[in-house]
Motif scaffolding. Structure first.
Motif, PDB file in Angstrom:
ATOM      1  N   PRO A 135      -2.626  -1.181   0.993  1.00  9.51           N
ATOM      2  CA  PRO A 135      -2.306  -1.445  -0.419  1.00  9.51           C
ATOM      3  C   PRO A 135      -1.678  -2.820  -0.625  1.00  9.51           C
ATOM      4  N   SER A 136      -0.947  -3.304   0.363  1.00  8.59           N
ATOM      5  CA  SER A 136      -0.353  -4.627   0.181  1.00  8.59           C
ATOM      6  C   SER A 136      -1.424  -5.708   0.261  1.00  8.59           C
ATOM      7  N   ALA A 137      -2.509  -5.438   0.981  1.00  5.48           N
ATOM      8  CA  ALA A 137      -3.642  -6.362   0.965  1.00  5.48           C
ATOM      9  C   ALA A 137      -4.251  -6.400  -0.436  1.00  5.48           C
ATOM     10  N   ALA A 138      -4.336  -5.228  -1.055  1.00  7.86           N
ATOM     11  CA  ALA A 138      -4.838  -5.170  -2.434  1.00  7.86           C
ATOM     12  C   ALA A 138      -3.949  -6.006  -3.350  1.00  7.86           C
ATOM     13  N   ASP A 139      -2.644  -5.958  -3.105  1.00  8.34           N
ATOM     14  CA  ASP A 139      -1.721  -6.772  -3.896  1.00  8.34           C
ATOM     15  C   ASP A 139      -2.001  -8.259  -3.715  1.00  8.34           C
ATOM     16  N   VAL A 140      -2.208  -8.659  -2.473  1.00 12.07           N
ATOM     17  CA  VAL A 140      -2.453 -10.075  -2.193  1.00 12.07           C
ATOM     18  C   VAL A 140      -3.690 -10.562  -2.937  1.00 12.07           C
ATOM     19  N   ASP A 151      -2.974  -4.368 -11.981  1.00  7.51           N
ATOM     20  CA  ASP A 151      -2.088  -3.212 -11.859  1.00  7.51           C
ATOM     21  C   ASP A 151      -2.780  -2.025 -11.189  1.00  7.51           C
ATOM     22  N   CYS A 152      -3.990  -1.695 -11.671  1.00  8.79           N
ATOM     23  CA  CYS A 152      -4.544  -0.401 -11.281  1.00  8.79           C
ATOM     24  C   CYS A 152      -5.320  -0.425  -9.977  1.00  8.79           C
ATOM     25  N   PHE A 153      -5.759  -1.579  -9.527  1.00  5.11           N
ATOM     26  CA  PHE A 153      -6.498  -1.602  -8.269  1.00  5.11           C
ATOM     27  C   PHE A 153      -5.595  -1.312  -7.062  1.00  5.11           C
ATOM     28  N   PRO A 154      -4.429  -1.962  -6.963  1.00  6.55           N
ATOM     29  CA  PRO A 154      -3.557  -1.601  -5.825  1.00  6.55           C
ATOM     30  C   PRO A 154      -3.117  -0.148  -5.867  1.00  6.55           C
ATOM     31  N   SER A 155      -2.988   0.401  -7.052  1.00  6.54           N
ATOM     32  CA  SER A 155      -2.575   1.807  -7.120  1.00  6.54           C
ATOM     33  C   SER A 155      -3.712   2.716  -6.671  1.00  6.54           C
ATOM     34  N   ALA A 156      -4.953   2.256  -6.839  1.00  7.75           N
ATOM     35  CA  ALA A 156      -6.086   2.999  -6.289  1.00  7.75           C
ATOM     36  C   ALA A 156      -6.013   2.995  -4.771  1.00  7.75           C
ATOM     37  N   ALA A 157      -5.637   1.851  -4.221  1.00  3.43           N
ATOM     38  CA  ALA A 157      -5.461   1.767  -2.766  1.00  3.43           C
ATOM     39  C   ALA A 157      -4.395   2.753  -2.306  1.00  3.43           C
ATOM     40  N   ASP A 158      -3.342   2.896  -3.106  1.00  2.00           N
ATOM     41  CA  ASP A 158      -2.290   3.863  -2.784  1.00  2.00           C
ATOM     42  C   ASP A 158      -2.834   5.277  -2.763  1.00  2.00           C
ATOM     43  N   VAL A 159      -3.632   5.605  -3.779  1.00  2.00           N
ATOM     44  CA  VAL A 159      -4.180   6.959  -3.872  1.00  2.00           C
ATOM     45  C   VAL A 159      -5.022   7.280  -2.641  1.00  2.00           C
ATOM     46  N   VAL A 160      -5.874   6.340  -2.252  1.00  2.00           N
ATOM     47  CA  VAL A 160      -6.733   6.582  -1.097  1.00  2.00           C
ATOM     48  C   VAL A 160      -5.901   6.791   0.155  1.00  2.00           C
ATOM     49  N   MET A 161      -4.791   6.097   0.222  1.00  2.00           N
ATOM     50  CA  MET A 161      -3.932   6.231   1.393  1.00  2.00           C
ATOM     51  C   MET A 161      -2.946   7.397   1.280  1.00  2.00           C
ATOM     52  N   GLY A 162      -3.200   8.255   0.320  1.00  2.00           N
ATOM     53  CA  GLY A 162      -2.428   9.488   0.225  1.00  2.00           C
ATOM     54  C   GLY A 162      -1.143   9.376  -0.552  1.00  2.00           C
ATOM     55  N   ARG A 163      -1.020   8.283  -1.329  1.00  2.00           N
ATOM     56  CA  ARG A 163       0.164   8.131  -2.168  1.00  2.00           C
ATOM     57  C   ARG A 163      -0.265   8.173  -3.617  1.00  2.00           C
ATOM     58  N   PRO A 164      -0.133   9.324  -4.231  1.00  2.00           N
ATOM     59  CA  PRO A 164      -0.484   9.458  -5.650  1.00  2.00           C
ATOM     60  C   PRO A 164       0.241   8.411  -6.476  1.00  2.00           C
ATOM     61  N   ALA A 165      -0.502   7.674  -7.287  1.00  2.00           N
ATOM     62  CA  ALA A 165       0.095   6.614  -8.093  1.00  2.00           C
ATOM     63  C   ALA A 165       0.964   7.221  -9.177  1.00  2.00           C
ATOM     64  N   PRO A 166       2.232   6.809  -9.242  1.00  2.00           N
ATOM     65  CA  PRO A 166       3.146   7.342 -10.251  1.00  2.00           C
ATOM     66  C   PRO A 166       2.943   6.683 -11.608  1.00  2.00           C
ATOM     67  N   SER A 167       2.565   5.410 -11.604  1.00  2.00           N
ATOM     68  CA  SER A 167       2.433   4.654 -12.845  1.00  2.00           C
ATOM     69  C   SER A 167       1.305   5.221 -13.712  1.00  2.00           C
ATOM     70  N   PRO A 168       1.456   5.123 -15.013  1.00  2.00           N
ATOM     71  CA  PRO A 168       0.448   5.648 -15.940  1.00  2.00           C
ATOM     72  C   PRO A 168      -0.792   4.762 -15.934  1.00  2.00           C
ATOM     73  N   ASN A 169      -1.735   5.060 -15.066  1.00  2.00           N
ATOM     74  CA  ASN A 169      -2.941   4.235 -15.055  1.00  2.00           C
ATOM     75  C   ASN A 169      -4.132   5.011 -15.616  1.00  2.00           C
ATOM     76  N   GLY A 170      -5.075   4.258 -16.078  1.00  2.00           N
ATOM     77  CA  GLY A 170      -6.194   4.810 -16.800  1.00  2.00           C
ATOM     78  C   GLY A 170      -6.750   3.685 -17.650  1.00  2.00           C
ATOM     79  N   THR A 171      -6.100   2.543 -17.518  1.00  2.00           N
ATOM     80  CA  THR A 171      -6.524   1.368 -18.267  1.00  2.00           C
ATOM     81  C   THR A 171      -7.863   0.858 -17.765  1.00  2.00           C
ATOM     82  N   CYS A 172      -8.099   0.997 -16.473  1.00  2.00           N
ATOM     83  CA  CYS A 172      -9.309   0.469 -15.879  1.00  2.00           C
ATOM     84  C   CYS A 172     -10.420   1.501 -15.911  1.00  2.00           C
TER      85      CYS A 172
END
Lengths: 116, 116
Positions: free
Chosen positions: A98-103, B95-116
């Motif tokens: 995810p930090s790569a995604a941030d970069v 905002d929403c792409f790194p949070s997608a990376a989080d989801v895939v890595m098993g970390r449900p995104a807490p932020s209200p995303n749905g913009t993308c």
DNA sequence: ATCGTTCATCGCCGATAGGCGATTAAGCCT
DNA sequence: AGGCTTAATCGCCTATCGGCGATGAACGAT
């Protein structure tokens, strides 16, 4: 990886870094692999190929091929257990991917990454 | 997208979501596109194709094709300015792409995303 | 109307991806 | 040894990718 912070003077991301990131994204460029990784990431213990095949619903050879791709980029780790093989998520990637995604999105990762 | 939190009862990520995420990752599955996106993300104002071509160093037709792929997944937005076209990063994706990376890595995104 | 600039699109190429069934390899158990 | 189970690998197929030069479309300026 680069003293200048992975970004050259021209304002372009270091080619080697871009290639590494691209290989990570390519590993997840297939919906089935996205499902496999997300599935493994939420499992407490490692899973056998048979269990993953059952969850995914594709042919064993197909799933095996996906798992090979995921292990090559080390998103997933293997451990032989008898005649089976247990796959589990690579916890290091849980942090650094995810930090790569941030970069890529223009947010330099603050955390000390380099584990992957 | 799904009341159960994008994860079915079997513990598998929703197929539609997996497909969307995979399309995002596929858009960045090439080092050149990684460089383009990261480059645009750090620019204050939008850039013309010519400027991007100069920075990347590949043929104009090649860069144009990459930009098409990036706009299709809306990582990048276009605006025609005279005979030129100005490309810029889509802030929503930042905002929403790194949070997608989080989801895939098993970390449900807490932020209200749905913009993308 | 004509030129020059800017960019998208087309057609071609070799290479890679994703799916499958069939086969092979490796361990376990009688 | 023989068979059973588990999973990787092989071969084949079609489809998509990434690169390029060439062409075409849109616009501004003369």
């Amino acid at each position: 990886m680069n003293d200048e912070g992975v970004v050259g003077v021209a304002g372009l991301l270091d080619r080697a870094t871009a290639q590494t990131y691209a290989s990570w994204f390519r590993a997840l460029a297939d919906p089935t692999r996205v499902q496999i990784v997300e599935y493994l990431a939420r499992q407490a213990q490692a899973m056998s190929v048979g269990e993953i095949v059952a969850a995914i619903g594709l042919a064993q050879s197909t799933v095996s091929q996906h798992l090979k791709i995921l292990t090559e980029v080390r998103f997933v780790l293997v451990e032989p257990v008898g005649t089976a093989r247990h796959y589990r998520i690579n916890d290091a990637c849980v942090d650094c991917f995810p930090s790569a995604a941030d970069v890529v999105m223009g947010r330099p990762a603050p955390s000390p990454n380099g584990t992957c």
